[in-house]
Enzyme design. Structure first.
Site, PDB file in Angstrom:
ATOM      1  N   ASP A  43      -3.233  -1.105   1.763  1.00 20.66           N
ATOM      2  CA  ASP A  43      -4.226  -2.355   1.214  1.00 20.66           C
ATOM      3  C   ASP A  43      -3.286  -3.466   0.521  1.00 20.66           C
ATOM      4  OD1 ASP A  43      -7.282  -0.958   1.302  1.00 20.66           O
ATOM      5  OD2 ASP A  43      -5.543   0.498   1.539  1.00 20.66           O
ATOM      6  N   ARG A  95     -14.913  -0.035   5.803  1.00 23.72           N
ATOM      7  CA  ARG A  95     -13.463   0.116   4.970  1.00 23.72           C
ATOM      8  C   ARG A  95     -12.057  -0.198   5.739  1.00 23.72           C
ATOM      9  NH1 ARG A  95     -11.523   3.381   7.966  1.00 23.72           N
ATOM     10  NH2 ARG A  95      -9.794   3.754   6.367  1.00 23.72           N
TER      11      ARG A  95
END
Length: 361
Positions: free
Chosen positions: A245, A54
């Protein structure tokens, strides 16, 4: 207990000889360092979805290596047949997670290479795809170190730093983004006092950022997310570094849920709030934060994960967004590998990309 140093491993790597993607399984941290090799596309997709790997940059590198491995397995003598299967593999990996733009950025970059080199023999095309995936990996390492250098210019020995979630080495291949200034500072003998928000519900701050910091000998304190205000009020924090992100063209920044609250508190207490963002996470096609798709994750992450017994009553509703976005007006600066963008971001981010374009000439 863990005996290996997590910083001794690249978070994502390619074992081309065994046709495998090699990752640190982050679901096992901090208790155990487990390196796993994935050869099936289903397992690579699942690794992204269940957060074995991740962090936006690491997801991008994983996607590039994963798509190369898919291409490597294609048995076809014609480009049209090869590309049809390649595109299917690309589309499949793209469904793993919706918010981190690096996933789509890396897949599209690999796709562009496949199309530009359509005239090559298939074995040569596969080699070009391998080279591009490795290039994406190498650029990630260089970019993170560069972000670290720019971030390090903003802090000094003994500085108090707060971070939310994990944007360290475990979110990239090496160094990280938000934690890169700290890792580079440690290389040069500097000491910092770092506060890592626990970051509920997945605890990336408590499990991942904390293990990176402790592994590098950093004075580290884990705090629950709702303690950040008091820590800032105490005057213990001089600067905040977070990752991201996706960054919209106006500077609105999507990051792990809770980041917007930290940004609001920082504004109130007058603490500089910096977003560490490789240019691969800046999406100039998105005008503002409201246009960013926010992933919602299973309710069980809130009601059951980390607990021996269920901690919320059966049938209760759960709202579990994985991300929120900090409004650009709350952000002191966006640190990229090509410099620090400052308000107004609609102009400064364009300048960052112009600098990047000129650097590649």
């Amino acid at each position: 207990m863990m005996t290996q140093n997590i910083l001794d491993y690249d978070t994502v790597a390619l074992d081309d000889e065994k046709s495998a993607l090699v990752i640190v399984d982050q679901t096992k941290l901090p208790g155990k360092v487990e390196i796993i090799s994935l050869t099936k596309q289903e397992d690579i997709h699942r690794a992204i979805y269940i957060l074995q790997v991740r962090g936006a940059p690491a997801i991008g590198v994983t996607a590039a290596f994963g798509l190369y491995l898919a291409a490597k397995e294609i048995r076809s003598d014609t480009y049209d047949s090869f590309y049809a299967q390649f595109k299917k593999a690309k589309d499949y990996l793209a469904t793993a997670r919706p918010t981190a733009v690096n996933l789509f950025w890396a897949l599209n970059r690999m796709d562009d290479v496949a199309q530009v080199n359509a005239g090559l023999p298939i074995p040569d095309l596969k080699e070009v795809l391998r080279q591009e995936a490795v290039k994406i990996r190498d650029e990630d390492i260089w970019g993170c170190r560069s972000i670290g250098e720019y971030g390090l210019s903003l802090i000094k020995d003994g500085c108090g730093i707060l971070t939310h979630c994990n944007a360290g080495q475990l979110a990239t291949v090496r160094y990280g983004t938000a934690l890169a200034p700290i890792h580079l500072g440690r290389e040069r003998g500097l000491n910092f006092k770092v506060f890592t928000d626990e970051t509920r519900p997945l605890l990336q701050g408590a499990r991942l950022s904390a293990i990176e910091m402790v592994s590098n000998g950093v004075d580290t304190t884990v705090i629950c997310d709702n303690m950040a205000s008091q820590v800032m009020k105490n005057g213990w924090v001089q600067i905040i570094f977070v990752g991201c992100d996706r960054v919209a063209a106006n500077g609105d920044t999507a990051n792990k849920i809770g980041t917007s609250g930290v940004a609001i508190l920082a504004k109130y207490y007058g603490v500089p709030f910096y977003v560490c963002a490789p240019t691969s996470t800046i999406d100039m096609s998105i005008a503002k934060g409201e246009d960013i798709v926010i992933e919602e994750r299973p309710a069980e992450e809130v009601t059951e994960m980390w607990y021996k017994e269920r901690m919320a009553p059966e049938g209760v509703k759960v709202y579990n967004p994985a991300f929120d976005f900090a409004d650009n007006e709350l952000i002191t600066g966006i640190i990229t590998e090509y410099g620090i963008a400052r308000p107004p971001y609609t102009e400064s981010l364009k300048q960052i990309f112009e600098t990047k374009k000129n650097a590649k000439k």
